[in-house]
Design an enzyme around this catalytic site. Structure first.
Site, PDB file in Angstrom:
ATOM      1  N   TRP A   1      -8.368  -0.141   8.850  1.00  0.00           N
ATOM      2  CA  TRP A   1      -9.714   0.241   9.069  1.00  0.00           C
ATOM      3  C   TRP A   1      -9.904   1.600   9.650  1.00  0.00           C
ATOM      4  CZ3 TRP A   1     -13.320  -0.998  13.729  1.00  0.00           C
ATOM      5  CH2 TRP A   1     -14.404  -0.738  13.632  1.00  0.00           C
TER       6      TRP A   1
ATOM      7  N   GLU B   1     -15.048 -12.747  16.024  1.00  0.00           N
ATOM      8  CA  GLU B   1     -15.536 -11.560  16.818  1.00  0.00           C
ATOM      9  C   GLU B   1     -16.367 -11.720  17.861  1.00  0.00           C
ATOM     10  OE1 GLU B   1     -17.793  -7.326  15.815  1.00  0.00           O
ATOM     11  OE2 GLU B   1     -16.628  -8.303  14.228  1.00  0.00           O
TER      12      GLU B   1
ATOM     13  N   GLU C   1     -22.511  -3.708  22.709  1.00  0.00           N
ATOM     14  CA  GLU C   1     -22.695  -2.718  21.595  1.00  0.00           C
ATOM     15  C   GLU C   1     -23.984  -2.004  21.827  1.00  0.00           C
ATOM     16  OE1 GLU C   1     -20.728  -3.694  17.471  1.00  0.00           O
ATOM     17  OE2 GLU C   1     -22.346  -5.252  18.060  1.00  0.00           O
TER      18      GLU C   1
ATOM     19  N   GLU D   1     -18.412   4.431  16.827  1.00  0.00           N
ATOM     20  CA  GLU D   1     -18.428   4.532  15.448  1.00  0.00           C
ATOM     21  C   GLU D   1     -19.951   4.771  14.822  1.00  0.00           C
ATOM     22  OE1 GLU D   1     -17.924   0.636  13.310  1.00  0.00           O
ATOM     23  OE2 GLU D   1     -18.279  -0.380  15.426  1.00  0.00           O
TER      24      GLU D   1
END
Length: 312
Positions: free
Chosen positions: A89, A179, A184, A277
């Site tokens: 990744w 996950e 986030e 990201e």
């Protein structure tokens, strides 16, 4: 004359006695002031909880898991605990992970987003932005408590603290992905999607089960969002207790927010990640979105601490 001498003698004796008494009193007071009793208070290490919020059962205490904890007091990455690359990744376009985004200052790990000098094309994807990824070398297991003191960046890119397993390490029905997203968020919401309108403030957590190998494995995402303070305005402590394979407790600044039951049992060891990201659903603004100061573009990680319960 004799009477006068007797009076003077009596007065001198009285004065002498008076001085002696005063001197003794002063010495006693000074000794008391100069030798205070200092009783140290010893406090054991434990996770950050508000009063009455610690969920540990009776007879148990928290013990720090050192190989999954870091105060980030060094000037470089502790390679016995962390790595800055994942071979499978390189980042979601338009942002790729770059080591140059990672730095250390004043006891903090910094990940600073920036624009690439020139676009790069890899695997058919074009990258114009840079973010960063830190992953743990060591695995986390059920029963552990994870907490991170973090201040989010102010851009459209993310600030995150989460865990994920390595699917290729599993076999049979364990060849799947689990996950645990503890936090986030983004600093600027550019999407019109209603569900994301508050993604710049509060705590956004999730559990994911996907990429299954067996039909009987459940897939799905179950989580919660708590709207609170704007994430980039101050530091907050984001935490989760992986209490059992079927129960995850989420905490914000030491307060329990919600308990989540994943779609499938969380039994597989996972790795911790600190990542900035880009998201498909939150596109870059027309000006690139990274025109702000170093401070605005930086996610700051003060520390990461992991705990497990042991017998008292």
């Amino acid at each position: 004359m004799i009477k006068i001498r007797l009076v003077l003698l009596v007065l001198l004796v009285c004065i002498s006695c008076s001085k002696s008494d005063n001197d003794v009193e002063i010495i006693e007071e000074n000794e008391t002031e100069e030798t205070p009793v200092d009783v140290p208070v010893v406090v054991g290490e434990s996770p950050t909880f508000n009063a009455g919020e610690d969920p540990k059962p009776d007879g148990k205490v928290w013990e720090k898991v050192e190989n999954l904890s870091d105060e980030f007091d060094a000037n470089s990455l502790n390679t016995e605990k962390w790595a800055s690359r994942v071979s499978s990744w390189i980042g979601r376009p338009p942002a790729m992970f770059k080591d140059e985004a990672i730095s250390f200052k004043s006891g903090e790990l910094l990940i600073t987003n920036y624009m690439l000098d020139a676009a790069e094309t890899l695997n058919g994807n074009t990258y114009t932005h840079a973010g960063g990824l830190i992953r743990s070398i060591n695995q986390a297991t059920p029963g552990m408590y994870f907490e991170c003191k973090m201040k989010a960046n102010k851009t459209f890119m993310s600030s995150t603290f989460w865990l994920i397993n390595n699917r290729n390490e599993g076999a049979g029905c364990d060849k799947r992905t689990t996950e645990l997203d503890i936090q986030e968020c983004v600093g600027e919401v550019t999407t019109d999607a209603t569900w994301a309108k508050d993604f710049y403030n509060g705590m956004h957590s999730n559990t994911h089960s996907r990429n299954k190998s067996c039909d009987e494995t459940n897939e799905g995402s179950i989580g919660n969002s708590i709207v609170a303070d704007i994430a980039y305005e101050d530091y907050h402590i984001y935490a989760a207790w992986w209490k059992s394979p079927t129960e995850i407790l989420f905490f914000l600044d030491g307060k329990l927010l919600k308990t989540v039951n994943p779609a499938e049992d969380f039994t597989l060891p996972m790795y911790c990640r600190l990542v900035t990201e880009t998201y498909d659903w939150n596109p870059a603004p027309a000006d690139g979105g990274l025109t702000g100061s170093f401070e605005d573009r930086t996610t700051k990680y003060d520390w990461v601490r992991t705990w497990k319960l042991i017998e008292n």
